[in-house]
Design a protein around this motif. Structure first.
Motif, short mmCIF file in Angstrom:
data_model
loop_
_atom_site.label_atom_id
_atom_site.label_comp_id
_atom_site.label_asym_id
_atom_site.label_seq_id
_atom_site.Cartn_x
_atom_site.Cartn_y
_atom_site.Cartn_z
N THR A 108 -3.71 8.14 2.03
CA THR A 108 -3.36 6.94 3.14
C THR A 108 -2.67 7.54 4.28
O THR A 108 -2.23 6.77 5.13
CB THR A 108 -2.52 5.85 2.55
N ALA A 160 -4.99 -1.40 9.01
CA ALA A 160 -5.76 -2.65 9.59
C ALA A 160 -6.25 -3.15 8.17
O ALA A 160 -6.55 -4.27 7.99
CB ALA A 160 -7.17 -1.99 10.19
N VAL A 161 -6.49 -2.18 7.08
CA VAL A 161 -6.98 -2.81 5.86
C VAL A 161 -5.80 -3.63 5.03
O VAL A 161 -6.35 -4.68 4.53
CB VAL A 161 -7.59 -1.55 4.81
N GLY A 162 -4.55 -3.24 5.40
CA GLY A 162 -3.56 -4.16 4.59
C GLY A 162 -3.50 -5.36 5.27
O GLY A 162 -3.10 -6.39 4.71
N ASP A 173 -5.81 -7.04 6.81
CA ASP A 173 -7.25 -7.52 6.54
C ASP A 173 -6.92 -8.30 5.00
O ASP A 173 -7.13 -9.31 4.97
CB ASP A 173 -8.29 -6.76 6.48
N VAL A 174 -6.20 -7.56 4.19
CA VAL A 174 -6.26 -7.90 2.61
C VAL A 174 -5.14 -9.13 2.74
O VAL A 174 -5.56 -10.22 2.16
CB VAL A 174 -5.96 -6.83 1.78
N TYR A 210 -2.27 6.05 7.92
CA TYR A 210 -3.24 6.06 8.85
C TYR A 210 -3.56 4.63 9.29
O TYR A 210 -3.35 3.49 8.85
CB TYR A 210 -4.78 6.28 8.21
N ILE A 253 0.88 -1.23 0.02
CA ILE A 253 -0.11 0.10 0.09
C ILE A 253 0.92 1.18 -0.16
O ILE A 253 1.67 1.32 0.73
CB ILE A 253 -0.98 -0.27 1.24
N GLY A 263 -6.35 3.11 10.19
CA GLY A 263 -7.33 2.44 9.06
C GLY A 263 -6.55 1.86 8.03
O GLY A 263 -6.93 0.56 7.72
N THR A 264 -5.75 2.44 7.42
CA THR A 264 -5.41 1.81 6.18
C THR A 264 -4.32 0.70 6.71
O THR A 264 -4.14 -0.35 5.93
CB THR A 264 -4.32 2.97 5.49
#
Length: 126
Positions: free
Chosen positions: A16, A29-31, A33-34, A24, A10, A26-27
């Motif tokens: 971001t 956490a998304v990384g 998760d993915v 961030y 990312i 949140g970013t």
């Protein structure tokens, strides 16, 4: 991606990064998760079976500010294989923690800047 690992990048860009010029929360956490979910989904597709996938818990350690592009890696392919075999044999939901490490190679090499433990929950759909 290969049989044992997945790597997701990312970039650190305007959307971001936070006010501290690091990525961030949140970013991050998304990384995680993915990276954790993508390997499980790809492996389930290889088995040719449908699987219900969810994350039941998350733990994160933020060790250093990620001030560059972040690489998320999950190397739990063998564990995910075992989970898939178990749920396909038993038909029951299987829960195990997978680990995702985040690094910023351009500024800190292989040093982990954040570490995540996500409880992956898999159940074969009959």
């Amino acid at each position: 991606m290969d049989e044992q690992k997945v790597i997701v990048k990312i970039p650190l860009k305007r959307r971001t990064k936070n006010h501290l010029n690091s990525m961030y929360f949140g970013t991050l956490a998304v990384g995680a998760d993915v990276a954790g979910g993508f390997l499980a989904i790809a492996k389930a597709e290889q088995y040719g079976k449908k699987v219900s996938l969810a994350f039941k818990a998350v733990e994160g350690q933020f060790l250093k500010r990620p001030e560059a592009d972040v690489i998320f890696s999950c190397t739990d392919g063998k564990l995910i294989d075992q989970m898939l075999e178990q749920t396909m044999q038993s038909g029951e939901r299987v829960n195990q923690a997978v680990t995702i490490n985040a690094t910023c190679p351009s500024i800190s090499g292989d040093e982990v800047v954040a570490k995540f433990s996500l409880t992956l929950s898999l159940k074969a759909i009959q």
